[in-house]
Enzyme design. Structure first.
Site, mmCIF file in Angstrom:
data_model
loop_
_atom_site.group_PDB
_atom_site.id
_atom_site.type_symbol
_atom_site.label_atom_id
_atom_site.label_comp_id
_atom_site.label_asym_id
_atom_site.label_seq_id
_atom_site.Cartn_x
_atom_site.Cartn_y
_atom_site.Cartn_z
ATOM 1 N N GLY A 10 6.745 5.194 8.357
ATOM 2 C CA GLY A 10 5.796 6.294 8.520
ATOM 3 C C GLY A 10 6.049 7.019 9.818
ATOM 4 N N LYS B 61 0.856 -1.200 0.000
ATOM 5 C CA LYS B 61 0.000 0.000 0.000
ATOM 6 C C LYS B 61 0.889 1.246 0.000
ATOM 7 C CE LYS B 61 -1.835 2.698 3.019
ATOM 8 N NZ LYS B 61 -1.667 3.929 2.218
ATOM 9 N N CYS C 29 13.305 11.493 6.871
ATOM 10 C CA CYS C 29 13.349 11.038 8.263
ATOM 11 C C CYS C 29 14.693 11.383 8.881
ATOM 12 C CB CYS C 29 13.086 9.545 8.332
ATOM 13 S SG CYS C 29 14.129 8.603 7.221
ATOM 14 N N GLU D 174 8.870 16.435 15.433
ATOM 15 C CA GLU D 174 9.235 16.294 14.018
ATOM 16 C C GLU D 174 8.365 17.233 13.185
ATOM 17 O OE1 GLU D 174 8.343 12.615 11.909
ATOM 18 O OE2 GLU D 174 10.353 12.632 11.051
HETATM 19 P P1 NAD Z 1 2.241 8.502 7.749
HETATM 20 O O1 NAD Z 1 2.505 7.792 9.016
HETATM 21 O O2 NAD Z 1 1.176 9.518 7.731
HETATM 22 O O3 NAD Z 1 1.864 7.457 6.583
HETATM 23 C C1 NAD Z 1 2.737 6.385 6.226
HETATM 24 C C2 NAD Z 1 1.902 5.280 5.587
HETATM 25 O O4 NAD Z 1 1.083 4.683 6.597
HETATM 26 C C3 NAD Z 1 0.942 5.776 4.497
HETATM 27 O O5 NAD Z 1 0.899 4.830 3.462
HETATM 28 C C4 NAD Z 1 -0.379 5.838 5.248
HETATM 29 O O6 NAD Z 1 -1.515 5.739 4.400
HETATM 30 C C5 NAD Z 1 -0.266 4.639 6.164
HETATM 31 N N1 NAD Z 1 -1.124 4.666 7.359
HETATM 32 C C6 NAD Z 1 -1.505 5.741 8.084
HETATM 33 N N2 NAD Z 1 -2.271 5.342 9.129
HETATM 34 C C7 NAD Z 1 -2.344 3.992 9.072
HETATM 35 C C8 NAD Z 1 -2.998 3.002 9.870
HETATM 36 N N3 NAD Z 1 -3.707 3.326 10.960
HETATM 37 N N4 NAD Z 1 -2.880 1.700 9.522
HETATM 38 C C9 NAD Z 1 -2.147 1.351 8.436
HETATM 39 N N5 NAD Z 1 -1.526 2.251 7.628
HETATM 40 C C10 NAD Z 1 -1.610 3.553 7.950
HETATM 41 O O7 NAD Z 1 3.639 9.113 7.292
HETATM 42 P P2 NAD Z 1 3.948 10.053 6.049
HETATM 43 O O8 NAD Z 1 3.460 11.418 6.339
HETATM 44 O O9 NAD Z 1 3.541 9.398 4.795
HETATM 45 O O10 NAD Z 1 5.556 10.050 6.094
HETATM 46 C C11 NAD Z 1 6.277 10.853 6.959
HETATM 47 C C12 NAD Z 1 6.735 10.086 8.176
HETATM 48 O O11 NAD Z 1 7.474 8.939 7.779
HETATM 49 C C13 NAD Z 1 7.682 10.905 9.025
HETATM 50 O O12 NAD Z 1 7.419 10.701 10.383
HETATM 51 C C14 NAD Z 1 9.048 10.362 8.652
HETATM 52 O O13 NAD Z 1 10.059 10.550 9.611
HETATM 53 C C15 NAD Z 1 8.722 8.919 8.465
HETATM 54 N N6 NAD Z 1 9.752 8.256 7.656
HETATM 55 C C16 NAD Z 1 10.584 7.384 8.283
HETATM 56 C C17 NAD Z 1 11.611 6.775 7.559
HETATM 57 C C18 NAD Z 1 12.557 5.815 8.220
HETATM 58 O O14 NAD Z 1 13.215 5.061 7.522
HETATM 59 N N7 NAD Z 1 12.665 5.803 9.545
HETATM 60 C C19 NAD Z 1 11.751 7.055 6.194
HETATM 61 C C20 NAD Z 1 10.867 7.947 5.599
HETATM 62 C C21 NAD Z 1 9.857 8.545 6.333
#
Ligand code: NAD
Length: 488
Positions: free
Chosen positions: A220, A167, A276, A377
């Site tokens: 995420g 997804k 991130c 963040e």
């Molecule tokens: P997000 O958490 O909003 O979404 C990430 C994914 O999770 C999306 O596909 C979203 O639709 C899905 N999602 C959201 N709620 C969910 C649920 N309840 N159940 C299942 N899936 C769900 O994050 P974002 O805004 O897309 O990305 C930014 C975040 O990602 C930041 O916090 C960033 O630091 C983090 N990030 C971490 C890394 C790493 O490797 N540590 C890399 C890139 C981004």
């Protein structure tokens, strides 16, 4: 703008470029029962895929690599349009994806060889430990590296013999779609990689809860990580979480300041700060604070904002309206907390930039380590200068956040560099370089609230996508009951 709002109630995700606000595509949102059908397809395909030998799986992956190489221009353009990154960053992302594929396809045999062939306590017995694929993997990814992050997860999962339901984020669904199409075109058997679209609350949660899905690999935010962990608990699933960061660069009095400024600028403002690993805290020893501040402000003010496909663009847009609003709200929070706004701090709305989600590179000075802008963040082009008196105070401030992804120190003192390597509580530490970047053969991930202890990339990724299986081979030809005696 139909992005990042409550997608769960939509039937279609309309995709708009954050650079121009033009509509560039749309995808249909899947229902929870379609997620179930995708998981069932993956379960069927898993039998076929896992029964192929490693060489066959690797060869298909290498064919996929050729497709990514030959479609590089198309993918770069789509990344610039859908995600908003500057062209150079998009090129780096595709190059990295090709590297990930090559790495796993070529290393698979070594990684998946039986581990630890050991003598048994008894003479006529041998013990080996094998990797086994886990089955159906649910992959949930963000939009900031719309192809690289899926590749980090897909490649080790596939070479190990798993099947996938993927997804992508709702902001970059067409990139997710194109990614899967290229893998399928390379010869993946039907059903091995499946894509579903939709928001986290409905489609994401349906994926996490589906009984056929044994592993969830999520990248995420921390909040999403907690929700996913809770939803997966009833099914006792393996959950791999790569979450947020609040990364710091430490600059000591003896640092090469020009080098530090270069590292800070790209770590704080590259990808519009939406990494991130972005450096959102700069911890500076007072002896160089004023000089660093003025060099940094002038470098930030020299950055050119614009659409990613123009060659001289340094910083692209942020991903969507709600990101823009969130970033701007942190500017107000910083001012209210008493931090000094040195540059930026506003939506960029001249010279055509009003047609996209652009935010000026923003630097706050005189920031206290406990302020919200130094703790939470922001995920945008905002960074905070935190003055400190000593190395020890810098390390304490560096570690004084809930996240633990990346850290960096600029110093010419080898003793301090080694102490920082030991004492900074992060999964990744850089010496005399910024906080961003990743190499495919090194474990990537963080400590504390950045995740739950797993890592992407390298051999470490196999820990997520495989089970250990211990196999005992007895070639004595008789029942050996003397193990206890021998142990005694
Ligand atoms: P997000 O958490 O909003 O979404 C990430 C994914 O999770 C999306 O596909 C979203 O639709 C899905 N999602 C959201 N709620 C969910 C649920 N309840 N159940 C299942 N899936 C769900 O994050 P974002 O805004 O897309 O990305 C930014 C975040 O990602 C930041 O916090 C960033 O630091 C983090 N990030 C971490 C890394 C790493 O490797 N540590 C890399 C890139 C981004």
């Amino acid at each position: 703008m139909a992005q990042r709002v409550d997608i769960d109630s939509h039937k279609i995700i309309e995709v708009y470029s954050p650079a121009t606000l033009e509509k560039i595509g749309e995808v249909a949102v899947n229902t929870p029962s379609e997620v179930g059908a995708a998981a069932a397809r993956a379960r069927q395909a898993f039998r076929v895929w896992s029964s192929l030998d490693i060489k066959q799986r690797s060869e298909i992956m290498l064919t996929a690599r050729d497709s990514f190489v030959s479609r590089r221009e198309e993918l770069i353009e789509l990344i610039c349009a859908e995600n908003g990154k500057p062209r150079l960053e998009a090129l780096v992302e595709i190059t990295y994806v090709c590297d990930i594929i090559t790495f796993y396809a070529k290393q698979a045999r070594r990684f998946l060889s039986p581990q630890r062939v050991t003598p048994h306590l008894l003479r006529n017995k041998k013990v080996t430990v094998h990797y086994q694929p886990r089955g159906v993997i649910g992959m949930i990814t963000p939009w900031n590296f719309p192809i690289a992050i899926p590749s980090w997860k897909t490649l080790p999962a596939l070479v190990a013999g798993n099947a996938i339901v993927f997804k992508p984020a709702t902001d970059t669904p067409t990139l997710g779609q194109r990614y899967v199409e290229l893998l399928v075109e390379a010869g993946l058997p039907s059903g091995v990689v499946n894509i579903v679209h939709g928001g986290g609350g409905k489609v994401g949660e349906a994926l996490v809860r589906h009984p056929d899905v044994r592993v969830i690999s999520l990248t995420g935010s921390r909040e999403t990580g907690v929700a996913v962990l809770k939803a997966a608990a009833d099914g006792l699933k393996h959950v791999h979480l790569e979450l947020g960061g609040k990364n710091a660069i430490i600059v000591l009095d003896d640092a090469d300041l020009d080098l530090a400024v270069e590292g800070i600028v790209w770590s704080a403002f590259g990808t519009s700060g939406q990494r991130c690993t972005a450096a959102s805290r700069i911890i500076v020893q007072r002896g160089v604070y004023d000089e660093l501040q003025s060099k940094l402000v002038s470098a930030a003010e020299g950055l050119r904002l614009g659409v990613g496909w123009e060659e001289d663009t340094d910083v692209g847009p942020v991903i969507n309206q709600s990101a823009l609003e969130k970033i701007d709200s942190y500017t107000q929070i910083g001012k209210d907390e008493g931090a000094k706004l040195l540059t930026g701090g506003e939506v960029a709305s001249n010279d055509g930039l009003e047609k996209g989600f652009y935010y000026r590179p923003t630097i706050f000075g005189d920031v206290e380590p406990g302020m919200r802008i130094a703790q939470e963040e922001i995920f945008g082009p905002t960074t905070a200068l935190i003055p400190v008196d000593s190395f020890d105070e810098a390390i304490k401030a560096g570690n004084g956040v809930k996240y633990g992804l990346s850290s960096s120190i600029f110093t010419r003192d080898v003793n301090k560099a080694f102490r920082a390597m030991r004492d900074l509580d992060t999964g990744i530490t850089y010496i005399n370089a910024g906080t961003i970047g990743a190499e495919v053969h090194l474990p990537f991930g963080g400590t504390k609230d950045t995740g739950n202890g797993h890592r992407e990339a390298g051999q470490a990724a196999l820990d997520v996508f495989t089970e250990w299986k211990s196999i005992y081979v007895d070639y004595s030809g008789r029942l050996q009951k003397a193990q206890i005696d021998t142990a005694e």
